[in-house]
Scaffold this motif. Structure first.
Motif, PDB file in Angstrom:
ATOM      1  N   ASP A 186       0.815  -1.213   0.000  1.00  0.00           N
ATOM      2  CA  ASP A 186       0.000   0.000   0.000  1.00  0.00           C
ATOM      3  C   ASP A 186       0.850   1.265   0.000  1.00  0.00           C
ATOM      4  O   ASP A 186       0.329   2.373  -0.021  1.00  0.00           O
ATOM      5  N   LYS A 187       2.176   1.090   0.040  1.00  0.00           N
ATOM      6  CA  LYS A 187       3.066   2.249   0.097  1.00  0.00           C
ATOM      7  C   LYS A 187       3.900   2.348  -1.175  1.00  0.00           C
ATOM      8  O   LYS A 187       4.251   1.350  -1.774  1.00  0.00           O
ATOM      9  N   THR A 188       4.220   3.575  -1.568  1.00  0.00           N
ATOM     10  CA  THR A 188       5.129   3.805  -2.699  1.00  0.00           C
ATOM     11  C   THR A 188       6.260   4.704  -2.230  1.00  0.00           C
ATOM     12  O   THR A 188       5.999   5.837  -1.845  1.00  0.00           O
ATOM     13  N   PRO A 189       7.498   4.216  -2.221  1.00  0.00           N
ATOM     14  CA  PRO A 189       7.903   2.843  -2.544  1.00  0.00           C
ATOM     15  C   PRO A 189       7.437   1.837  -1.466  1.00  0.00           C
ATOM     16  O   PRO A 189       7.066   2.262  -0.363  1.00  0.00           O
ATOM     17  N   PRO A 190       7.464   0.528  -1.800  1.00  0.00           N
ATOM     18  CA  PRO A 190       6.997  -0.486  -0.844  1.00  0.00           C
ATOM     19  C   PRO A 190       8.013  -0.722   0.276  1.00  0.00           C
ATOM     20  O   PRO A 190       8.707  -1.748   0.325  1.00  0.00           O
ATOM     21  N   TYR A 191       8.089   0.234   1.187  1.00  0.00           N
ATOM     22  CA  TYR A 191       9.148   0.276   2.210  1.00  0.00           C
ATOM     23  C   TYR A 191       8.499   0.592   3.552  1.00  0.00           C
ATOM     24  O   TYR A 191       7.655   1.489   3.647  1.00  0.00           O
ATOM     25  N   LYS A 192       8.887  -0.144   4.582  1.00  0.00           N
ATOM     26  CA  LYS A 192       8.292   0.077   5.907  1.00  0.00           C
ATOM     27  C   LYS A 192       9.323  -0.247   6.977  1.00  0.00           C
ATOM     28  O   LYS A 192      10.192  -1.094   6.786  1.00  0.00           O
ATOM     29  N   ILE A 193       9.213   0.451   8.110  1.00  0.00           N
ATOM     30  CA  ILE A 193      10.060   0.157   9.270  1.00  0.00           C
ATOM     31  C   ILE A 193       9.157   0.021  10.492  1.00  0.00           C
ATOM     32  O   ILE A 193       8.184   0.763  10.642  1.00  0.00           O
ATOM     33  N   TYR A 194       9.481  -0.945  11.358  1.00  0.00           N
ATOM     34  CA  TYR A 194       8.766  -1.111  12.622  1.00  0.00           C
ATOM     35  C   TYR A 194       9.750  -1.118  13.789  1.00  0.00           C
ATOM     36  O   TYR A 194      10.866  -1.631  13.659  1.00  0.00           O
ATOM     37  N   ASN A 195       9.307  -0.550  14.912  1.00  0.00           N
ATOM     38  CA  ASN A 195       9.995  -0.769  16.189  1.00  0.00           C
ATOM     39  C   ASN A 195       9.466  -2.069  16.782  1.00  0.00           C
ATOM     40  O   ASN A 195       8.255  -2.229  16.929  1.00  0.00           O
ATOM     41  N   LEU A 196      10.368  -2.982  17.131  1.00  0.00           N
ATOM     42  CA  LEU A 196       9.976  -4.196  17.835  1.00  0.00           C
ATOM     43  C   LEU A 196      10.553  -4.095  19.246  1.00  0.00           C
ATOM     44  O   LEU A 196      11.700  -4.470  19.499  1.00  0.00           O
TER      45      LEU A 196
END
Length: 329
Positions: free
Chosen positions: A245-255
């Motif tokens: 769903d994002k452009t670019p298809p890039y995501k970061i999460y805090n774990l």
């Protein structure tokens, strides 16, 4: 069914702490896992081989001993196996060690990561998940740490390599539409953990009547996160699929656990679980160390409906039980 038609999840660093736990969970759920690890001697390789022994008992596990820096090897694995999902956890770990051996971090964490990116790009991998670290936040004054914060001032070589990984991942997501998800781990602990981490080294020292060194005079805060609270969100991300769903298809999460603990309180809990007092040596803050880590996990809750479950008391107790069983102490 040959290796090209069978789908594998490629887990690098599969003999490492997090890699082992993730691979075991994937195997238990019926996935085929291809594991890669170079079994280096940063800490006792016996622990790594013992983890692998457990994984090798699963028929759906295949292990390759090798290094990320070996591009020819990686290319041959991507050619031989069908690897739609890659979970890249292999890296040279440790903040303080990076002060003594910076070149090792450049080779493993930068050259190795670039090799992974190139193979994923060439084979049009469906989803690359990769390990980052809370250390990218450096001495961020804004608490808790949010994935929306600027992270341009790393204070160790290790942290700089992890931030560089995130930037390279963004570039490949942008240029080649490679779906990538970065995982910023916050002080992970639990059974089968790393001997260089505080819980492991403190437990060993206390049981052997040796002193423990407490940096920043015990005033540091860490968002200690139990291993199960790391593996569950990774599993959910594997099943959910890439950030399309994002452009670019890039995501970061805090774990992270979202509940920082004062180091001195952490030690008190450990003493209680061990039924033994520690001999303490208080020392100043070490170069490269940050004073506090605290994860904002709003995106984790929002996207994955997950909140950490394991308290520090339960987590330490689980680790102590494992340690005494494994080392027969």
């Amino acid at each position: 069914m040959n290796e090209q038609t069978k789908s594998y999840i490629f887990v690098t660093g599969s003999a490492g702490f997090i890699g082992f736990h993730l691979a075991r969970r994937l195997l238990e759920e019926g996935y085929h896992v291809l594991g890669l690890d170079n079994i280096n001697d940063y800490y006792d390789p016996t622990l790594k081989w013992d983890r692998l022994k457990i994984l090798k008992a699963y028929k759906n596990f295949t292990f390759i001993k090798g290094s990320l820096e070996n591009l020819e090897l990686l290319e041959s694995l991507f050619e031989q196996y069908n690897l739609p999902i890659v979970v890249h956890l292999a890296a040279q770990a440790g903040v303080r060690y990076s002060l003594k051996n910076p070149h090792q971090y450049i080779q493993s964490n930068l050259v190795g990561f670039m090799n992974i990116l190139e193979c994923c790009k060439d084979k049009k991998v469906e989803h690359l998940l990769y390990a980052s670290s809370s250390s990218v936040y450096g001495n961020n004054k804004k608490i808790p740490f949010s994935i929306h914060d600027e992270v341009n001032e790393p204070i160790s070589v290790y942290a700089a390599t992890k931030r560089a990984n995130e930037l390279l991942a963004f570039t490949y997501s942008h240029l080649y539409k490679l779906p990538t998800t970065g995982l910023r781990f916050f002080t992970v602990y639990g059974p089968w953990g790393r001997p260089d981490m505080a819980l492991f080294s403190f437990t060993k020292a206390i049981l052997n009547d040796q002193p423990i060194e407490i940096y920043n005079y015990g005033h540091m805060k860490r968002d200690f996160t139990y291993i199960d609270d790391i593996i569950e969100p990774i599993m959910r991300l594997v099943k959910k699929g890439p950030p399309t769903d994002k452009t670019p298809p890039y995501k970061i999460y805090n774990l992270g656990h979202n509940k920082p603990v004062l180091l001195s309180d952490f030690i008190k809990t450990l003493e209680k679980k061990l039924g033994k007092q520690a001999h303490k040596i208080y020392l100043p803050l070490q170069p490269g160390d940050v004073t506090e880590t605290y994860a904002d996990i709003n995106e984790l809750i929002q996207d994955l409906s997950y909140q950490p479950q394991v308290s520090i008391e339960e987590g330490i107790e689980n680790f102590v039980t494992w340690y005494k069983s494994y080392y027969k102490s």
